[in-house]
Scaffold this motif. Structure first.
Motif, mmCIF file in Angstrom:
data_model
loop_
_atom_site.group_PDB
_atom_site.id
_atom_site.type_symbol
_atom_site.label_atom_id
_atom_site.label_comp_id
_atom_site.label_asym_id
_atom_site.label_seq_id
_atom_site.Cartn_x
_atom_site.Cartn_y
_atom_site.Cartn_z
ATOM 1 N N THR A 109 31.086 13.410 66.954
ATOM 2 C CA THR A 109 30.658 14.798 66.787
ATOM 3 C C THR A 109 30.553 15.564 68.094
ATOM 4 N N GLY A 110 30.393 14.862 69.198
ATOM 5 C CA GLY A 110 30.109 15.506 70.474
ATOM 6 C C GLY A 110 28.618 15.539 70.752
ATOM 7 N N GLN A 111 27.802 15.235 69.736
ATOM 8 C CA GLN A 111 26.358 15.176 69.938
ATOM 9 C C GLN A 111 26.011 13.921 70.737
ATOM 10 N N LEU A 112 25.012 14.036 71.589
ATOM 11 C CA LEU A 112 24.512 12.883 72.332
ATOM 12 C C LEU A 112 23.070 12.659 71.925
ATOM 13 N N PHE A 113 22.761 11.415 71.559
ATOM 14 C CA PHE A 113 21.448 11.070 71.031
ATOM 15 C C PHE A 113 20.633 10.333 72.084
ATOM 16 N N LEU A 114 19.327 10.366 71.943
ATOM 17 C CA LEU A 114 18.411 9.724 72.877
ATOM 18 C C LEU A 114 18.879 8.340 73.305
ATOM 19 N N PRO A 115 18.584 7.959 74.543
ATOM 20 C CA PRO A 115 18.894 6.585 74.962
ATOM 21 C C PRO A 115 18.158 5.582 74.074
ATOM 22 N N VAL A 116 18.697 4.388 73.974
ATOM 23 C CA VAL A 116 18.151 3.349 73.112
ATOM 24 C C VAL A 116 16.756 2.945 73.556
ATOM 25 N N PHE A 117 15.814 3.034 72.619
ATOM 26 C CA PHE A 117 14.444 2.555 72.818
ATOM 27 C C PHE A 117 13.872 2.937 74.181
ATOM 28 N N SER A 118 14.083 4.175 74.574
ATOM 29 C CA SER A 118 13.655 4.602 75.887
ATOM 30 C C SER A 118 13.252 6.063 75.861
ATOM 31 N N SER A 119 12.347 6.411 76.722
ATOM 32 C CA SER A 119 12.007 7.820 76.885
ATOM 33 C C SER A 119 12.712 8.388 78.106
ATOM 34 N N ASN A 120 13.602 7.586 78.720
ATOM 35 C CA ASN A 120 14.362 8.025 79.885
ATOM 36 C C ASN A 120 15.438 9.005 79.438
ATOM 37 N N THR A 121 15.254 10.273 79.740
ATOM 38 C CA THR A 121 16.244 11.288 79.352
ATOM 39 C C THR A 121 16.749 12.046 80.579
ATOM 40 N N ASN A 122 16.734 11.383 81.731
ATOM 41 C CA ASN A 122 17.238 12.053 82.930
ATOM 42 C C ASN A 122 18.761 12.057 82.936
ATOM 43 N N ALA A 123 19.351 12.634 83.952
ATOM 44 C CA ALA A 123 20.807 12.800 84.009
ATOM 45 C C ALA A 123 21.556 11.475 84.036
ATOM 46 N N ASN A 124 20.899 10.378 84.430
ATOM 47 C CA ASN A 124 21.576 9.081 84.503
ATOM 48 C C ASN A 124 21.357 8.225 83.261
ATOM 49 N N ALA A 125 20.647 8.723 82.273
ATOM 50 C CA ALA A 125 20.372 7.944 81.063
ATOM 51 C C ALA A 125 21.657 7.776 80.257
ATOM 52 N N ASN A 126 21.786 6.653 79.575
ATOM 53 C CA ASN A 126 22.942 6.407 78.711
ATOM 54 C C ASN A 126 22.641 6.905 77.304
ATOM 55 N N TYR A 127 23.141 8.078 76.999
ATOM 56 C CA TYR A 127 22.979 8.639 75.667
ATOM 57 C C TYR A 127 23.993 7.997 74.728
ATOM 58 N N ARG A 128 23.699 8.019 73.439
ATOM 59 C CA ARG A 128 24.592 7.426 72.448
ATOM 60 C C ARG A 128 25.355 8.518 71.708
ATOM 61 N N SER A 129 26.624 8.271 71.458
ATOM 62 C CA SER A 129 27.455 9.219 70.714
ATOM 63 C C SER A 129 27.057 9.207 69.243
ATOM 64 N N VAL A 130 27.116 10.375 68.629
ATOM 65 C CA VAL A 130 26.842 10.511 67.197
ATOM 66 C C VAL A 130 28.186 10.613 66.474
ATOM 67 N N PHE A 131 28.308 9.865 65.383
ATOM 68 C CA PHE A 131 29.521 9.865 64.572
ATOM 69 C C PHE A 131 29.235 10.572 63.254
ATOM 70 N N ARG A 132 30.267 11.103 62.648
ATOM 71 C CA ARG A 132 30.121 11.813 61.365
ATOM 72 C C ARG A 132 31.190 11.302 60.400
ATOM 73 N N LYS A 133 30.792 11.204 59.133
ATOM 74 C CA LYS A 133 31.743 10.855 58.082
ATOM 75 C C LYS A 133 31.384 11.661 56.835
ATOM 76 N N VAL A 134 32.409 12.190 56.167
ATOM 77 C CA VAL A 134 32.210 12.953 54.935
ATOM 78 C C VAL A 134 32.662 12.097 53.759
ATOM 79 N N ILE A 135 31.832 12.058 52.727
ATOM 80 C CA ILE A 135 32.142 11.311 51.510
ATOM 81 C C ILE A 135 32.425 12.327 50.400
ATOM 82 N N ASP A 136 33.623 12.255 49.831
ATOM 83 C CA ASP A 136 33.961 13.100 48.673
ATOM 84 C C ASP A 136 33.307 12.435 47.467
ATOM 85 N N PHE A 137 32.179 12.964 47.057
ATOM 86 C CA PHE A 137 31.347 12.326 46.050
ATOM 87 C C PHE A 137 31.810 12.620 44.624
ATOM 88 N N GLY A 138 32.546 13.713 44.419
ATOM 89 C CA GLY A 138 32.988 14.067 43.064
ATOM 90 C C GLY A 138 31.879 14.757 42.296
#
Length: 170
Positions: free
Chosen positions: A58-87
């Protein structure tokens, strides 16, 4: 793209509209590289408008894993998206549709939502809340399926798309 991203730009993705380019060549080169890096960082962290039946970053970056470290060197996690055609929605029951996402212990859903269409007449968000208890619609997800539970006949809503946004691993 890796699911561990290091964010190095402006967290609001706001870029200046005017740039000052120095005359001296070494300063000019440095400033141009800095400006291009800021542009690339802002573009790469903008939320993508791609909604697809396959996993998409998605381009979204999520909080680092189990950490409150949100400085410029923190490893953020990529957010993925999937659409389900539910009918179509079910008639006073539960309907399950496989989502095809592989889960692990580090998997987390960050957003889960849907919308249903009664062609040409009505559109509703899901989950749907109503003062009439039987009209409520529940949406949930498990390791295999997305599930929608209706308390009344909703089969007139023949189109429904479920969106799952998630982070995978550390």
């Amino acid at each position: 793209m890796s699911s561990n991203s290091s964010f190095t730009g402006n967290s609001n993705n706001i870029l200046p509209q005017n740039y000052i380019i120095p005359e001296e060549q070494s300063e000019k080169d440095y400033k141009l590289r800095e400006y291009l890096n800021n542009i690339a960082s802002a573009v790469n962290t903008k939320d993508s408008g791609i909604y697809d039946a396959v996993e998409t970053i998605t381009g979204q970056l999520f909080l680092p894993v189990f950490s409150s470290n949100t400085n410029a060197n923190a490893n953020y996690r990529s957010v993925f998206r999937k659409v389900i055609d539910f009918g179509a929605l079910p008639n006073t029951s539960t309907k399950s549709v496989a989502h095809g996402i592989t889960f692990s212990n580090d998997f987390s859903v960050t957003k889960l939502y849907a919308a249903a269409t009664n062609p040409g007449t009505t559109w509703i968000p899901i989950p749907y809340a109503s003062p009439t208890l039987a009209n409520n619609i529940e949406l949930n997800c498990d390791s295999n399926n997305v599930n929608i539970i209706t308390g009344s006949n909703r089969t007139a809503f023949t189109r429904c798309f479920v969106v799952i946004e998630f982070i995978k691993t550390t």
